[in-house]
Design a protein around this motif. Structure first.
Motif, PDB file in Angstrom:
ATOM      1  N   THR A 131       0.818  -1.218   0.000  1.00  0.00           N
ATOM      2  CA  THR A 131       0.000   0.000   0.000  1.00  0.00           C
ATOM      3  C   THR A 131       0.848   1.263   0.000  1.00  0.00           C
ATOM      4  OG1 THR A 131      -0.158  -0.145   2.422  1.00  0.00           O
ATOM      5  CG2 THR A 131      -1.980  -1.100   1.120  1.00  0.00           C
ATOM      6  N   SER A 139       0.418  -5.386  -5.737  1.00  0.00           N
ATOM      7  CA  SER A 139      -0.147  -4.049  -5.834  1.00  0.00           C
ATOM      8  C   SER A 139      -1.628  -4.107  -5.459  1.00  0.00           C
ATOM      9  CB  SER A 139       0.011  -3.496  -7.247  1.00  0.00           C
ATOM     10  OG  SER A 139      -0.821  -4.223  -8.143  1.00  0.00           O
ATOM     11  N   VAL A 140      -2.195  -2.970  -5.131  1.00  0.00           N
ATOM     12  CA  VAL A 140      -3.619  -2.942  -4.788  1.00  0.00           C
ATOM     13  C   VAL A 140      -4.472  -3.467  -5.952  1.00  0.00           C
ATOM     14  CG1 VAL A 140      -5.571  -1.428  -4.231  1.00  0.00           C
ATOM     15  CG2 VAL A 140      -3.401  -1.196  -3.006  1.00  0.00           C
ATOM     16  N   SER A 160      -0.513  -5.720   5.238  1.00  0.00           N
ATOM     17  CA  SER A 160       0.303  -4.727   4.555  1.00  0.00           C
ATOM     18  C   SER A 160       1.256  -4.151   5.585  1.00  0.00           C
ATOM     19  CB  SER A 160      -0.559  -3.636   3.919  1.00  0.00           C
ATOM     20  OG  SER A 160       0.232  -2.795   3.088  1.00  0.00           O
ATOM     21  N   GLN A 176      -2.349   4.962   3.214  1.00  0.00           N
ATOM     22  CA  GLN A 176      -2.184   3.512   3.331  1.00  0.00           C
ATOM     23  C   GLN A 176      -3.377   2.871   4.048  1.00  0.00           C
ATOM     24  OE1 GLN A 176       2.203   3.434   4.805  1.00  0.00           O
ATOM     25  NE2 GLN A 176       1.863   1.535   3.665  1.00  0.00           N
ATOM     26  N   GLU A 179      -6.172   2.712   1.518  1.00  0.00           N
ATOM     27  CA  GLU A 179      -5.944   1.701   0.495  1.00  0.00           C
ATOM     28  C   GLU A 179      -6.142   0.293   1.062  1.00  0.00           C
ATOM     29  OE1 GLU A 179      -4.444   2.235  -3.267  1.00  0.00           O
ATOM     30  OE2 GLU A 179      -6.250   3.165  -2.435  1.00  0.00           O
ATOM     31  N   PHE A 180      -5.662   0.085   2.263  1.00  0.00           N
ATOM     32  CA  PHE A 180      -5.811  -1.226   2.868  1.00  0.00           C
ATOM     33  C   PHE A 180      -7.286  -1.526   3.148  1.00  0.00           C
ATOM     34  CE2 PHE A 180      -5.210  -4.304   6.489  1.00  0.00           C
ATOM     35  CZ  PHE A 180      -4.621  -5.304   5.734  1.00  0.00           C
TER      36      PHE A 180
END
Length: 378
Positions: A131, A139-140, A160, A176, A179-180
């Protein structure tokens, strides 16, 4: 110090256990794992892991298979994750040891899935999503694509790694976390882990079902902008080999980098960069002699460090007397700063020539030194 060692490294296992409890209490509702890679940050897996197990820790993270094997010998019933994935062709060894790889690429996932089929069924593993570190992990977008069609079935853990959780208010941390959360939503019901030592002190949005502290367990400060909530675990003392008086203008050490500003008294310690004490501490390092901070005089050499002990109490100055390089308020974070590095590097670099002395944890072994340095370690 001792007849066979120039310096002593003392590890307080009670303090280690207390630090785990502090971190566990900081993350209510989440499991508190322990990162014991790099030989438990220099403290010794063979003794640190059982102390953490007795404190209540049940899940451990290491970096390599060899460390996992050392951890299994120390804590046979533990859940053990291997952060660096797994080398090609090693799936059978992972199964034999009951280890869980942290998978971070399509190639690793494909090989693990194939090995699971060959070995007779799905085996637990973690899925690592990048992330923001750009180091290891899917990758995401890759993780989101995998969510609908994973050859692994349901991984045991989604994880992550935070980039700069120790920096208060860093906007990258918030990105982050977001995104996580996006990836987590694609894997509903899967246990998740994001927080490292410093992340454990962020809000619940970073803690999820598991936190994985490392550095803080061993006394490092996970909140550098605030007082350290952790107990010191490591103490390092080196013996004085020789004392001498020098006059103004005399030099000391390699390349004559230190010159006496006046009449001074010097002490030579039995420790150097071969023991893991960084040469970069030249000109900046200090040690405590009789409770007084004494500056380094001259270059840190392979086996020796020279101190200016002019201001130390006379009663503390004798052949064989100790000088403290970590401890008594001189913590690993300060030692790292003075060497132009971080406390992590100080801890993990602590060498194998020390007399390693363990205190606490078990009454029957209280104060008992490890009989053989490195015994049972990866």
């Amino acid at each position: 110090m001792t007849e066979s060692h120039g310096a002593r490294l003392t590890v307080d296992l009670d303090a280690l256990a207390a630090n785990w409890r502090i971190l566990a209490a900081q993350a209510p509702g989440a499991e508190c794992a322990a990162v014991i890679k790099a030989d438990a940050y220099g403290c010794g897996i063979a003794r640190a892991a059982p102390a953490l197990w007795r404190a209540g820790c049940r899940t451990f993270f290491v970096a390599h298979l060899s460390e996992a094997q050392a951890a299994r010998a120390a804590v046979p019933e533990a859940v053990i994750y291997v952060l660096n994935g797994f080398p090609p062709g090693s799936a059978a060894a992972y199964r034999a040891g009951g280890f869980r790889p942290v998978l971070g690429s399509r190639a690793e996932i494909a090989e693990w899935a194939q090995a699971c089929r060959a070995l007779g069924g799905a085996l637990p593993a973690a899925l690592h999503v990048d992330t923001g570190m750009n180091r290891l992990g899917l990758s995401v977008p890759e993780a989101l694509d995998l969510a609908g069609d994973s050859p692994l079935g349901a991984p045991a853990l989604l994880m992550s790694h935070l980039v700069s959780a120790e920096v208060a208010g860093d906007p990258l941390t918030a990105r982050q976390v977001a995104e996580f959360a996006r990836v987590r939503a694609a894997f509903p019901g899967m246990p998740a882990s994001l927080a490292n030592s410093s992340g454990t002190f962020l809000g619940p949005e970073a803690r999820h079902q598991m936190v994985r502290p490392g550095y803080a367990l061993y006394g490092g400060n996970p909140t550098p902008d605030r007082p350290n909530p952790m107990r010191p675990v490591v103490r390092l003392d080196a013996g004085i080999l020789q004392l001498r008086a020098v006059s103004r203008g005399e030099t000391a050490g390699y390349n004559a980098r230190w010159t006496a500003p006046g009449p001074r008294r010097l002490a030579t310690l039995s420790i150097g960069y071969a023991d893991g004490y960084p040469r970069s501490a030249t000109g900046q390092g200090v040690a405590l002699v009789g409770g007084v901070r004494c500056p380094f005089a001259g270059t840190v050499s392979m086996d020796l460090i020279i101190l200016d002990v002019t201001d130390a109490p006379e009663a503390a100055l004798a052949r064989g007397a100790p000088a403290t390089l970590i401890g008594e308020g001189l913590d690993v974070d300060e030692v790292g700063r003075r060497a132009g590095t971080i406390g992590y590097e100080i801890l993990t670099g602590l060498g194998k020539r020390f007399d390693r002395h363990y205190i606490g944890d078990e009454p029957e072994t209280r104060g008992e030194p490890l009989s053989r340095v490195g015994e049972g370690q990866g």
